[in-house]
Design a protein around this motif. Structure first.
Motif, short mmCIF file in Angstrom:
data_model
loop_
_atom_site.label_atom_id
_atom_site.label_comp_id
_atom_site.label_asym_id
_atom_site.label_seq_id
_atom_site.Cartn_x
_atom_site.Cartn_y
_atom_site.Cartn_z
N VAL A 156 0.84 -1.20 0.00
CA VAL A 156 0.00 0.00 0.00
C VAL A 156 0.87 1.26 0.00
CG1 VAL A 156 -1.66 1.35 1.34
CG2 VAL A 156 -1.95 -1.11 1.12
N ALA A 157 1.94 1.23 0.81
CA ALA A 157 2.85 2.38 0.88
C ALA A 157 3.56 2.58 -0.45
CB ALA A 157 3.87 2.16 2.00
N LYS A 158 3.91 1.48 -1.12
CA LYS A 158 4.58 1.56 -2.41
C LYS A 158 3.67 2.20 -3.45
CE LYS A 158 6.94 -1.31 -5.86
NZ LYS A 158 7.30 -2.69 -6.24
N LYS A 159 2.41 1.79 -3.47
CA LYS A 159 1.45 2.33 -4.44
C LYS A 159 1.23 3.83 -4.19
CE LYS A 159 -1.06 -1.95 -5.36
NZ LYS A 159 -2.36 -2.66 -5.25
N ARG A 160 1.15 4.20 -2.92
CA ARG A 160 0.96 5.62 -2.61
C ARG A 160 2.16 6.45 -3.06
NH1 ARG A 160 -1.50 5.48 3.59
NH2 ARG A 160 -3.56 4.64 3.04
N TYR A 161 3.35 5.88 -2.85
CA TYR A 161 4.57 6.58 -3.26
C TYR A 161 4.62 6.74 -4.78
CZ TYR A 161 9.48 7.49 -4.20
OH TYR A 161 10.65 8.03 -4.66
N ASN A 166 4.24 9.93 -9.64
CA ASN A 166 3.68 10.12 -10.98
C ASN A 166 2.92 11.44 -11.08
OD1 ASN A 166 4.72 7.63 -11.75
ND2 ASN A 166 2.85 6.52 -11.25
N THR A 167 2.24 11.79 -10.00
CA THR A 167 1.49 13.05 -9.99
C THR A 167 2.44 14.24 -10.09
OG1 THR A 167 -0.23 12.03 -8.63
CG2 THR A 167 -0.19 14.43 -8.73
N GLN A 168 3.54 14.17 -9.34
CA GLN A 168 4.52 15.26 -9.38
C GLN A 168 5.19 15.35 -10.74
OE1 GLN A 168 7.23 14.62 -6.15
NE2 GLN A 168 5.71 15.00 -4.56
N ASP A 169 5.52 14.19 -11.34
CA ASP A 169 6.15 14.19 -12.66
C ASP A 169 5.21 14.77 -13.71
OD1 ASP A 169 8.35 13.06 -11.52
OD2 ASP A 169 7.90 11.00 -12.14
N ALA A 170 3.93 14.38 -13.61
CA ALA A 170 2.95 14.89 -14.58
C ALA A 170 2.80 16.41 -14.45
CB ALA A 170 1.61 14.21 -14.36
N ALA A 171 2.79 16.89 -13.20
CA ALA A 171 2.67 18.32 -12.98
C ALA A 171 3.90 19.06 -13.51
CB ALA A 171 2.50 18.61 -11.49
N PHE A 172 5.09 18.44 -13.34
CA PHE A 172 6.32 19.06 -13.83
C PHE A 172 6.33 19.12 -15.36
CE2 PHE A 172 10.71 18.64 -15.38
CZ PHE A 172 11.25 19.78 -14.82
N GLU A 173 5.91 18.03 -16.01
CA GLU A 173 5.88 18.01 -17.48
C GLU A 173 4.87 19.01 -18.02
OE1 GLU A 173 7.72 16.50 -19.68
OE2 GLU A 173 9.00 15.62 -18.13
N LYS A 174 3.75 19.12 -17.32
CA LYS A 174 2.72 20.07 -17.76
C LYS A 174 3.25 21.50 -17.67
CE LYS A 174 -2.07 21.38 -16.90
NZ LYS A 174 -3.27 21.15 -16.04
N LYS A 175 3.97 21.77 -16.59
CA LYS A 175 4.55 23.10 -16.42
C LYS A 175 5.66 23.35 -17.44
CE LYS A 175 6.57 26.11 -12.91
NZ LYS A 175 7.03 26.19 -11.51
N LYS A 176 6.41 22.29 -17.71
CA LYS A 176 7.54 22.41 -18.63
C LYS A 176 7.06 22.66 -20.06
CE LYS A 176 11.60 19.81 -20.17
NZ LYS A 176 12.33 18.52 -20.05
N ASN A 177 5.98 21.97 -20.45
CA ASN A 177 5.47 22.06 -21.82
C ASN A 177 4.36 23.09 -21.97
OD1 ASN A 177 7.22 19.93 -22.48
ND2 ASN A 177 5.70 18.40 -21.89
N PHE A 178 4.25 23.93 -21.01
CA PHE A 178 3.19 24.94 -21.07
C PHE A 178 3.43 25.87 -22.26
CE2 PHE A 178 1.38 29.06 -19.67
CZ PHE A 178 0.07 28.65 -19.60
N ASP A 179 2.44 25.94 -23.12
CA ASP A 179 2.58 26.75 -24.34
C ASP A 179 2.29 28.21 -24.02
OD1 ASP A 179 3.13 24.46 -25.75
OD2 ASP A 179 1.03 24.11 -26.27
N LYS A 180 3.28 28.86 -23.53
CA LYS A 180 3.16 30.28 -23.22
C LYS A 180 3.76 31.09 -24.36
CE LYS A 180 4.28 33.66 -19.67
NZ LYS A 180 4.95 33.89 -18.38
N PRO A 181 3.02 32.03 -24.89
CA PRO A 181 3.57 32.82 -26.00
C PRO A 181 4.81 33.58 -25.57
CG PRO A 181 1.57 33.82 -25.13
CD PRO A 181 1.69 32.48 -24.49
N LYS A 182 5.86 33.41 -26.31
CA LYS A 182 7.13 34.06 -25.99
C LYS A 182 7.37 35.24 -26.93
CE LYS A 182 9.26 29.79 -24.33
NZ LYS A 182 10.39 28.85 -24.48
N LYS A 183 7.98 36.26 -26.42
CA LYS A 183 8.31 37.42 -27.22
C LYS A 183 9.48 37.09 -28.15
CE LYS A 183 6.80 40.81 -23.81
NZ LYS A 183 7.20 41.98 -23.00
N GLU A 184 9.29 37.42 -29.39
CA GLU A 184 10.36 37.16 -30.35
C GLU A 184 11.41 38.26 -30.29
OE1 GLU A 184 8.78 36.66 -34.20
OE2 GLU A 184 7.59 34.88 -33.70
#
Length: 265
Positions: A156-161, A166-184
């Motif tokens: 149970v502890a392993k599954k929670r970990y 996975n939740t933290q990794d997904a949040a990091f990837e989402k933040k990393k790939n966030f399509d924010k318009p950048k100034k050229e």
């Protein structure tokens, strides 16, 4: 209002355990058992609902807001039909009692009683009348909690970990790939380009300077130039000084007189 305004003894505060649907019935019973005493029932809600269920129509039912306004109101027994909206209001209720203060509480209201006891500075005694007790849950009716083995706890502890990771990794990837318009930002020239190759509108480009001309001398005989010239490096006629024309720093001369001998004296 503080507890110093209370005139009744600590043992005369009572809480009666009672399910909400049986409160009117218990209220009538308490009024009957204390016949001959002046009784006032206090509620935080609509007083008319309680008045309709009372057997003794002479008993006064009043809402908290009116109880606080009526400074002359006092009774031998004050009965609170439920928990007051604010904890301090309990003090206002009890201060109107000259002998006893009761309060009818459903099981769901018991958690809020702790804050009134903190304000009062002591625990309030609780009583239960037969037939008005809280429903008792039998042991067989209680949900059984399955005890896990050590291996199951580790799993149970392993599954929670893993879920947390996975939740933290997904949040990091989402933040990393966030399509924010950048100034050229476009460079008009490369970093290593020569100054002569840079465009003319470049503010850092080297500008051509007009030649510095000798304009003559002022009234004090000082040389004048059209721009910055570093006048210390020029003669008064405008021609540059040579290195050997520069001022030389010489050592300071000290005159020492010879000391006369005694024989000369």
């Amino acid at each position: 209002m503080s507890s110093n305004n209370l005139t009744i003894k600590p043992n005369n505060h009572r809480v009666y355990q009672c399910p909400f649907e049986k409160k009117i019935e218990l209220l009538n019973l308490l009024i009957k058992d204390n016949a001959g005493k002046s009784i006032v029932v206090v509620t935080a809600k609509d007083a008319k609902i309680i008045e309709e269920g009372l057997q003794n129509k002479e008993i006064q039912v009043i809402e908290d807001k009116n109880l606080i306004k009526d400074k002359e109101l006092h009774a031998d027994i004050i009965i609170g039909f439920e928990m007051p909206i604010k904890n301090i209001v309990y003090m206002a209720r009890a201060s109107k009692a000259t002998e006893k203060s009761f309060m009818l509480l459903d099981e769901s209201e018991q958690n809020d009683l702790h804050f009134i006891e903190m304000l009062l500075g002591r625990a309030i005694k609780q009583e239960s009348v037969e037939g008005f007790n809280y429903p008792v849950i039998e042991e067989d009716e209680k949900p059984k909690v399955k005890k896990l083995s050590k291996d199951e706890i580790k799993e149970v502890a392993k599954k929670r970990y893993e879920k947390s990771t996975n939740t933290q990794d997904a949040a990091f990837e989402k933040k990393k790939n966030f399509d924010k318009p950048k100034k050229e930002f476009k460079k008009d020239f490369s970093k290593d380009a020569k100054r002569s190759e840079r465009p003319k509108d470049d503010k850092w480009a080297k500008k051509k300077k007009s030649p510095n001309k000798f304009l003559g001398k002022d009234e004090n005989g000082k040389a004048l130039f059209s721009g910055k010239s570093g006048e210390r490096n020029h003669r008064y006629d405008g021609t540059p000084r040579d290195k050997w024309d520069a001022l030389k720093v010489t050592g300071k001369k000290i005159n020492i007189k010879a000391r006369k001998s005694k024989s000369e004296d």
